[in-house]
Motif scaffolding. Structure first.
Motif, PDB file in Angstrom:
ATOM      1  N   LYS A 352       1.084  -1.339  -0.003  1.00  0.00           N
ATOM      2  CA  LYS A 352      -0.087   0.199  -0.109  1.00  0.00           C
ATOM      3  C   LYS A 352       1.049   0.922   0.007  1.00  0.00           C
ATOM      4  N   ARG A 353       2.564   0.979   0.627  1.00  0.00           N
ATOM      5  CA  ARG A 353       2.656   2.453   0.517  1.00  0.00           C
ATOM      6  C   ARG A 353       4.291   2.204  -0.530  1.00  0.00           C
ATOM      7  N   THR A 354       4.286   1.128  -1.050  1.00  0.00           N
ATOM      8  CA  THR A 354       6.018   1.566  -2.200  1.00  0.00           C
ATOM      9  C   THR A 354       5.320   0.663  -3.318  1.00  0.00           C
ATOM     10  N   ALA A 355       5.558   1.697  -4.094  1.00  0.00           N
ATOM     11  CA  ALA A 355       5.094   1.152  -5.645  1.00  0.00           C
ATOM     12  C   ALA A 355       7.063   0.898  -6.973  1.00  0.00           C
ATOM     13  N   LEU A 356       7.179   0.531  -7.351  1.00  0.00           N
ATOM     14  CA  LEU A 356       7.609   0.567  -8.718  1.00  0.00           C
ATOM     15  C   LEU A 356       7.130   0.874  -9.640  1.00  0.00           C
ATOM     16  N   TYR A 357       7.389   2.251 -10.922  1.00  0.00           N
ATOM     17  CA  TYR A 357       6.815   2.921 -11.774  1.00  0.00           C
ATOM     18  C   TYR A 357       7.996   2.595 -12.936  1.00  0.00           C
ATOM     19  N   ALA A 358       7.018   3.370 -14.019  1.00  0.00           N
ATOM     20  CA  ALA A 358       8.040   3.770 -15.000  1.00  0.00           C
ATOM     21  C   ALA A 358       7.196   4.606 -15.774  1.00  0.00           C
ATOM     22  N   THR A 359       7.209   5.712 -16.510  1.00  0.00           N
ATOM     23  CA  THR A 359       7.144   7.012 -17.557  1.00  0.00           C
ATOM     24  C   THR A 359       7.403   6.851 -18.442  1.00  0.00           C
ATOM     25  N   VAL A 360       6.882   7.047 -19.877  1.00  0.00           N
ATOM     26  CA  VAL A 360       7.711   7.602 -20.729  1.00  0.00           C
ATOM     27  C   VAL A 360       6.925   8.888 -21.603  1.00  0.00           C
ATOM     28  N   THR A 391      11.656  14.284 -25.543  1.00  0.00           N
ATOM     29  CA  THR A 391      10.592  12.656 -25.055  1.00  0.00           C
ATOM     30  C   THR A 391      11.333  12.837 -23.336  1.00  0.00           C
ATOM     31  N   GLY A 392      10.466  12.288 -22.547  1.00  0.00           N
ATOM     32  CA  GLY A 392      11.369  12.097 -21.825  1.00  0.00           C
ATOM     33  C   GLY A 392      10.983  10.463 -21.538  1.00  0.00           C
ATOM     34  N   TYR A 393      11.850   9.922 -19.537  1.00  0.00           N
ATOM     35  CA  TYR A 393      10.531   9.139 -19.721  1.00  0.00           C
ATOM     36  C   TYR A 393      11.688   9.078 -18.130  1.00  0.00           C
ATOM     37  N   ASP A 394      10.517   8.223 -16.838  1.00  0.00           N
ATOM     38  CA  ASP A 394      11.281   8.216 -15.975  1.00  0.00           C
ATOM     39  C   ASP A 394      10.856   6.481 -15.381  1.00  0.00           C
ATOM     40  N   LEU A 395      11.863   5.828 -14.517  1.00  0.00           N
ATOM     41  CA  LEU A 395      11.891   4.291 -14.025  1.00  0.00           C
ATOM     42  C   LEU A 395      11.895   5.065 -12.385  1.00  0.00           C
ATOM     43  N   GLY A 396      11.750   4.541 -11.665  1.00  0.00           N
ATOM     44  CA  GLY A 396      11.778   4.902 -10.139  1.00  0.00           C
ATOM     45  C   GLY A 396      10.944   3.975  -9.298  1.00  0.00           C
ATOM     46  N   ILE A 397      10.865   4.767  -7.999  1.00  0.00           N
ATOM     47  CA  ILE A 397      10.312   4.101  -6.337  1.00  0.00           C
ATOM     48  C   ILE A 397       9.895   4.672  -6.401  1.00  0.00           C
ATOM     49  N   ARG A 398       8.295   4.785  -5.385  1.00  0.00           N
ATOM     50  CA  ARG A 398       7.978   5.168  -4.583  1.00  0.00           C
ATOM     51  C   ARG A 398       7.368   4.711  -2.891  1.00  0.00           C
ATOM     52  N   HIS A 399       7.914   5.927  -2.120  1.00  0.00           N
ATOM     53  CA  HIS A 399       7.619   5.194  -0.377  1.00  0.00           C
ATOM     54  C   HIS A 399       6.564   6.028   0.704  1.00  0.00           C
ATOM     55  N   ALA A 400       5.318   6.029   0.713  1.00  0.00           N
ATOM     56  CA  ALA A 400       5.191   6.999   1.686  1.00  0.00           C
ATOM     57  C   ALA A 400       5.033   6.298   2.844  1.00  0.00           C
ATOM     58  N   PHE A 401       4.678   7.034   3.097  1.00  0.00           N
ATOM     59  CA  PHE A 401       4.762   7.052   5.353  1.00  0.00           C
ATOM     60  C   PHE A 401       3.716   8.175   5.842  1.00  0.00           C
TER      61      PHE A 401
END
Length: 401
Positions: A352-360, A391-401
């Motif tokens: 619920k708090r941690t996610a991996l993501y990719a966006t172009v 053009t652009g891309y993001d490859l990342g990780i998000r953690h919420a608390f």
């Protein structure tokens, strides 16, 4: 999020000082988001030859904006409550941030009448752009309606200092007991010093090097007034907003610059599929105390729209959006600038708090428009080269608390 009892956490007590003693609880919350992001901008000359600018970075806030915040509420009895909210940006890619609570710093009083909120807060017109964007106006996928709200469209019109937030504001929010109807009103003080008559302002030299009887004193720039009203019930959410933002003025020239913004957005959740849409209109206007011969600086109109979706796939979320902006420069001799953007992303929730993501994302500029990918470099833009595709891309990780 974590609630800190009154008797416990010293950090929370330190940060909110003696006020924490009066709170029933203080909540610590935040987001830490980091992404590897790449950007490429291509400009072309009249012969079709291209010049490329590229950049590779590790940055924060590719999916959600990194932040650290504290909020608390005191029950005053009789349905009244006093609250505070202090939220600071974090640049976790370089260890910076938390120097100011510039994301939000408010104190409020709420009850059956609604909520009165004082301080720095999101503007009503920004909320429509954010809520009805599948990308949430964050990362490379942030829509173009966000871009025009935070940049100067040309000539010498200044960008707004009240997008997406306004300082020194008074806000009012409707109560949550209206059967799905909601609303927000905001007035932001410009806090400039006024001189009457204007000739008593301190003498100085203007930008052209000419001695003025006094400096060009800004007496209205910074004022924001706006409102947003909507209806949310079940799967449907629809809202409209309007605001006037004074972006610049010149006492001696007798001019006042205003950005007038109107937008309307909607979303509908079918369960697995959720659809989004928004229409936006901005007008940059220069008013004259005495209009000069020739009519003065023409207005600039910016019209845009967005359509988007999210699709839930197991623990993942697919996001997509298309946005477009057209400029009306009121110049018959030249074609009007135009930009369009397509963005696609995937979020994989590990919890619920941690996610991996990719966006172009990809932006196409025409006729002199030069909008860039959010967070990326500017185009090569001169007498030889004209901005084209970004053009652009993001490859990342998000953690919420």
């Amino acid at each position: 999020m974590k609630k800190m009892p009154l008797g416990g956490v010293g950090l929370g007590l330190m940060l909110v000082g003696g006020a924490a003693i009066a709170q029933s609880s203080v909540t610590l919350f935040g987001v830490v988001d980091a992404a590897i992001s790449g950007f490429t901008n291509k400009s072309e000359d009249r012969y079709g030859r291209s010049a490329t600018i590229s950049q590779l970075v590790l940055r924060n806030s590719g999916y959600n904006t990194s932040r650290l915040g504290f909020r608390g509420t005191e029950d005053l009895g009789g349905g009244l409550a006093a609250s505070f909210w202090l939220e600071a940006p974090i640049t976790n890619d370089d260890g910076g941030g938390i120097a100011t609570f510039s994301r939000r710093s408010t104190v409020s009083l709420s009850g059956g009448f609604g909520e009165v909120r004082l301080g720095r807060d999101h503007t009503p017109t920004y909320w429509t752009n954010s809520v009805f964007d599948p990308m949430g106006q964050v990362g490379v996928g942030a829509n173009l309606l966000n871009s025009i709200g935070s940049t100067s469209p040309g000539r010498d019109f200044k960008a707004s200092t009240n997008y997406p937030r306004a300082s020194n504001s008074i806000g009012y929010f409707l109560p949550s007991s209206l059967g799905g109807w909601y609303g927000q009103l905001m007035y932001s003080f410009h806090e400039n010093v006024k001189y009457d008559p204007g000739t008593v302002t301190p003498p100085g030299v203007n930008a052209a090097g000419t001695l003025n009887p006094g400096t060009v004193a800004a007496t209205r720039a910074g004022r924001y007034v706006g409102g947003r009203f909507g209806y949310a019930n079940g799967s449907l959410d629809v809202a409209a907003a309007y605001a006037e933002d004074t972006t610049g003025d010149n006492f001696y020239a007798g001019t006042t610059d205003t950005t007038k913004t109107a937008n309307v957005g909607a979303s509908y959740d079918f369960g697995v599929l959720k659809l989004f849409g928004e229409l936006s209109h901005e007008q940059r206007v220069r008013d004259y105390a005495i209009r000069p011969i020739g009519g003065g600086t023409p207005d600039i109109n910016l019209d845009g729209y967005l359509v988007g979706f999210t699709v839930t796939v197991g623990v993942g979320l697919i996001r997509g959006a298309y946005s477009e902006v057209r400029y009306d420069m009121h110049t018959a001799a030249l074609p009007n600038p135009k930009s369009s953007k397509v963005a696609l992303g995937y979020v994989h929730n590990l919890s619920k708090r941690t996610a991996l993501y990719a966006t172009v994302a990809r932006i196409s500029n025409k006729n002199g428009a030069a909008l860039t990918i959010n967070g990326g470099p500017a185009f090569l833009n001169n007498a030889t080269y004209t901005p084209g595709v970004a053009t652009g891309y993001d490859l990342g990780i998000r953690h919420a608390f």
